[in-house]
Design a protein around this motif. Structure first.
Motif, mmCIF file in Angstrom:
data_model
loop_
_atom_site.group_PDB
_atom_site.id
_atom_site.type_symbol
_atom_site.label_atom_id
_atom_site.label_comp_id
_atom_site.label_asym_id
_atom_site.label_seq_id
_atom_site.Cartn_x
_atom_site.Cartn_y
_atom_site.Cartn_z
ATOM 1 N N CYS A 61 0.803 -1.249 -0.101
ATOM 2 C CA CYS A 61 -0.139 0.039 0.000
ATOM 3 C C CYS A 61 0.683 1.380 -0.127
ATOM 4 O O CYS A 61 0.588 2.199 0.028
ATOM 5 N N ASP A 62 2.233 1.285 0.178
ATOM 6 C CA ASP A 62 3.195 2.194 0.094
ATOM 7 C C ASP A 62 2.982 3.187 1.396
ATOM 8 O O ASP A 62 3.444 4.259 1.468
ATOM 9 N N ASN A 63 2.260 2.610 2.454
ATOM 10 C CA ASN A 63 2.346 3.281 3.783
ATOM 11 C C ASN A 63 3.770 3.214 4.471
ATOM 12 O O ASN A 63 4.748 2.197 3.669
ATOM 13 N N LEU A 64 4.341 3.790 5.226
ATOM 14 C CA LEU A 64 5.544 3.765 6.019
ATOM 15 C C LEU A 64 5.408 3.165 7.216
ATOM 16 O O LEU A 64 4.547 3.545 8.090
ATOM 17 N N TYR A 69 -5.457 0.481 3.190
ATOM 18 C CA TYR A 69 -5.317 1.399 2.424
ATOM 19 C C TYR A 69 -4.626 1.286 1.117
ATOM 20 O O TYR A 69 -3.841 0.364 0.694
ATOM 21 N N HIS A 70 -4.578 2.498 0.465
ATOM 22 C CA HIS A 70 -3.451 2.428 -0.947
ATOM 23 C C HIS A 70 -3.101 3.807 -1.149
ATOM 24 O O HIS A 70 -3.868 4.838 -1.127
ATOM 25 N N VAL A 71 -1.836 4.201 -0.873
ATOM 26 C CA VAL A 71 -1.220 5.506 -0.844
ATOM 27 C C VAL A 71 -0.856 5.858 -2.136
ATOM 28 O O VAL A 71 -0.060 5.055 -2.883
ATOM 29 N N LEU A 72 -1.392 6.952 -2.952
ATOM 30 C CA LEU A 72 -1.385 7.037 -4.287
ATOM 31 C C LEU A 72 -0.020 7.727 -4.504
ATOM 32 O O LEU A 72 0.561 7.748 -5.654
#
Lengths: 198, 198
Positions: free
Chosen positions: A60-63, A104-107
């Protein structure tokens, strides 16, 4: 000379942080140097650990310190709903509100002709891939209500049309605690048109 | 959870810097994590170097990588005039203005009954010692024009009366660019009483 090259370099780097101008970066540098053991050394250590250990979730590209991140690896969360946000900061805001228990999905931003951001600069391909997985049932486009945010939402809705998922977006209207007298015409018009039975 | 304990700790430490609240500390943390190579790692290295190498000057309490500091060790500066300031930040402000070519003495604060700051918490003894050296001719009290600053200036003038030096303080009046209509009564009264022939 004003403060020596070492301090000047510290001030210059700190002033690159959002919210800190040259004057507040000077005050912050001085505060760090004066609270060396209580603040400066713990901050160095925390920054070092964060830089070494925190990475982007491949899903999801979350940190987070783990990959997949705590949200993606939490079995208690609903994996059939994916909430698309612009930045990790927006993800944190939704988590603070505690309203959402899906994934989530971080754009990674929004489309912007002015800033030269095209679909290839955003995490669009992975989103379409996730949307096409069997378990995915709903995709919530929680992008900012700005022109660029809405352009991007339309673009994504278009791209996701082929996938067998519901596509939703956040409701628009009067914010909680908002006074009509202080609201802009656009918000008032939207809230009026989308009025609901009590 | 909102952002994981590592990121939360980073946000908490950053929010202790003057000028950064919880919200701007969050934005700063995110910006650091996203610009890891351009901003975060250089900042860690600069902080580490500053923490290790910068120390207080034994003479004037200025912060520098050398002891005595660059100001105290500059033979081109007039060592007969000492400018007393509250903090290193005030010293930087005077250096930026470029108006003073003497030495400094950083007091480390001002007397404050409310905050429990007495003369023993400030660099008063070393100031009296410097004032009594033969070469010292003038001591400029460049303290803030606040109640505490002025109380401290009076206290210092009293303590320095025995030394054979001129004691001066900064002029008070209308600031450059100031409009009378927007000035407080105290400043106007002071400026009026201290009027000077054109």
């Amino acid at each position: 000379m004003t403060a020596g090259p070492e301090i000047e370099r510290l001030i210059r780097l700190l002033s690159k942080l959002p919210g800190l101008g040259p004057r507040s970066a000077r005050r912050a540098s001085l505060s760090l140097l004066q609270k060396r053991e209580q603040l400066m050394r713990p901050l160095i250590e925390t920054l070092r650990q964060a830089a070494d250990r925190i990475s982007a979730c491949h899903e999801c590209d979350n940190l987070d310190v783990t990959d997949p991140c705590a949200v993606c690896s939490d079995p208690g969360r609903d994996s059939s709903v994916i909430c698309v946000v612009e930045t990790v900061g927006d993800l944190w805001a939704l988590e603070r509100a505690g309203v959402f228990r899906g994934r989530y999905h971080v754009l990674g931003g929004v489309l912007s002709a002015l800033d030269g951001v095209g679909p290839e600069n955003l995490n669009v391909v992975t989103l379409i891939e996730r949307a096409n997985r069997n378990k995915t049932q709903e995709i919530i486009l929680a992008l900012n209500a700005t022109v660029d945010g809405q352009t991007t939402a339309h673009f994504l809705a278009d791209k996701l049309a082929a996938a067998d998922v519901d596509i939703t977006s956040l409701a628009r209207g009067v914010p909680v605690g908002g006074e009509l007298d202080y609201l802009d015409d656009g918000t008032l018009t939207t809230a009026f048109r989308a009025r609901r039975p009590v």
